[in-house]
Design an enzyme around this catalytic site. Structure first.
Site, PDB file in Angstrom:
ATOM      1  N   THR A 179      -3.154  -0.124  -5.458  1.00  0.00           N
ATOM      2  CA  THR A 179      -3.019  -0.893  -4.214  1.00  0.00           C
ATOM      3  C   THR A 179      -4.274  -1.737  -3.979  1.00  0.00           C
ATOM      4  OG1 THR A 179      -1.582   0.715  -3.204  1.00  0.00           O
ATOM      5  CG2 THR A 179      -3.027  -0.449  -1.697  1.00  0.00           C
ATOM      6  N   VAL A 208       8.514   5.017   2.375  1.00  0.00           N
ATOM      7  CA  VAL A 208       7.645   4.077   3.079  1.00  0.00           C
ATOM      8  C   VAL A 208       6.183   4.398   2.775  1.00  0.00           C
ATOM      9  CG1 VAL A 208       6.937   3.237   5.353  1.00  0.00           C
ATOM     10  CG2 VAL A 208       9.358   3.647   4.872  1.00  0.00           C
ATOM     11  N   SER A 209       5.441   3.364   2.386  1.00  0.00           N
ATOM     12  CA  SER A 209       4.022   3.514   2.039  1.00  0.00           C
ATOM     13  C   SER A 209       3.139   3.533   3.285  1.00  0.00           C
ATOM     14  CB  SER A 209       3.634   2.324   1.158  1.00  0.00           C
ATOM     15  OG  SER A 209       2.243   2.218   1.076  1.00  0.00           O
TER      16      SER A 209
HETATM   17  N1  ASP Z   1      -1.147   4.236  -0.877  1.00  0.00           N
HETATM   18  C1  ASP Z   1      -0.120   3.635  -1.689  1.00  0.00           C
HETATM   19  C2  ASP Z   1       1.186   4.322  -1.420  1.00  0.00           C
HETATM   20  O1  ASP Z   1       1.230   5.532  -1.359  1.00  0.00           O
HETATM   21  C3  ASP Z   1      -0.409   3.677  -3.142  1.00  0.00           C
HETATM   22  C4  ASP Z   1      -1.792   3.235  -3.543  1.00  0.00           C
HETATM   23  O2  ASP Z   1      -2.702   3.239  -2.757  1.00  0.00           O
HETATM   24  O3  ASP Z   1      -1.951   2.856  -4.712  1.00  0.00           O
HETATM   25  O4  ASP Z   1       2.182   3.659  -1.329  1.00  0.00           O
END
Ligand code: ASP
Length: 317
Positions: A179, A208-209
């Site tokens: 991310t 949902v992220s």
């Molecule tokens: N936090 C993001 C999610 O869980 C993934 C990430 O940070 O790479 O959707």
């Protein structure tokens, strides 16, 4: 610098997760992060507001297929890409975002549009309607590497918890995330933060992220924080809002990070975060092995790529 102005500050991340074993992996990420830092910092020095600088930083990182946001996003269990992004303006303390949007190049653009709308968070169907309304051309963010990664995972019946931290051939067998996030203090001392993601990868349809929630992306007038890592862990800690509120209640940014990461470590969370305070302090922390972040403190560019594995917090006062 003009009178009454302060030194701009900038920190960005490209995910947290397993360490980038291959040196090539770390070098590639450093190169990408530094190029974004240089472009966004020059914009800040020319007087741009925090909000505009955050959007530019997110667009550049979304366009870099190395990271799991925009082009290069991971695929969900059904082989589709669904992205989420949010933007928070610290001065106005105003959050906007999109959840699980498809077929677009820069999800952060929708979050930016929604900043001044009555309805500020849209999910899949509404986000698609907004794309149509704004006449944003359809775009496929799929890359060959992410497709191969999904095919490999499908053969293994999606046994991994998350996709790779960055799309690199050498690290394709490692678990991780990717991310992106951007935190800025502009010349007028205003803060803003943006976070954008393709999600964990291989997840259930409709998951949902945290990236489009205040748990993963939050700002007030005195601090702004962007998170990355296992979204469910970030939501359980309400990490970004937790750190910002601790600063609002009087802790320094560094102490707020230290307290929050001590608690997270005790609960075996797996994530990282970056932040900037109104004072100009920059901080970062992680419980995961690696945090891919870089910053500009007004003097020089630095990064967190060589941090030891395990829980750590650091910063620049
Ligand atoms: N936090 C993001 C999610 O869980 C993934 C990430 O940070 O790479 O959707």
């Amino acid at each position: 610098m003009p009178v009454n102005s302060v030194q701009p500050k900038l920190i960005i991340h490209g995910g947290a997760g397993s360490s980038l074993k291959s040196k090539g992996g770390a070098d590639r990420v450093r190169q990408s992060l530094y190029a974004v830092i240089e472009t966004v910092y020059s914009l800040l020095v020319s007087g741009a507001d925090a909000h505009t600088a955050v959007v530019l930083g997110c667009q550049l990182l979304e366009d870099d297929s190395c990271f799991n946001a925009g082009t290069g996003s991971v695929l969900q269990s059904d082989g589709q890409i669904r992205m989420s992004a949010s933007l928070m303006d610290g001065k106005q303390q105003r959050f906007s975002g999109v959840i699980n949007v498809s077929r677009t190049k820069n999800p952060i653009d929708l979050a930016q549009f929604l900043q001044t709308s009555h309805d500020r968070v849209l999910s899949d169907y509404g986000a698609l309607e907004l794309l149509r309304e704004l006449q944003i051309p359809s775009y496929d963010p799929l890359t060959e590497l992410r497709l191969q990664e999904w095919i490999q995972e499908r053969r293994g019946n999606f046994s991994r918890e998350m996709a790779n931290v960055v799309a690199e051939r050498e690290v394709l067998t490692e678990a991780g995330r990717g991310t992106i996030g951007v935190v800025v203090r502009d010349m007028h001392g205003r803060l803003a933060v943006g976070t954008s993601t393709g999600g964990k990868g291989f997840e259930r349809i409709g998951r949902v992220s945290d990236s489009a929630m205040p748990a993963g992306n939050y700002a007030a007038s005195n601090a702004a924080v962007s998170c990355t890592g296992i979204g469910e862990d970030i939501i359980d800690e309400c990490l970004a809002a937790r750190i910002v509120i601790r600063v609002t209640d009087g802790l320094s940014l560094q102490s707020a990070f230290e307290k929050s990461f001590r608690e997270a470590d005790q609960r075996n969370r797996d994530f990282g975060a970056i932040g900037i305070a109104e004072t100009g302090a920059i901080a970062w922390g992680k419980t995961s092995q690696a945090l891919l972040a870089a910053y500009h403190d007004g003097q020089a560019i630095g990064d967190t790529l060589e941090m030891d594995s395990g829980t750590q917090v650091a910063g620049i006062a």
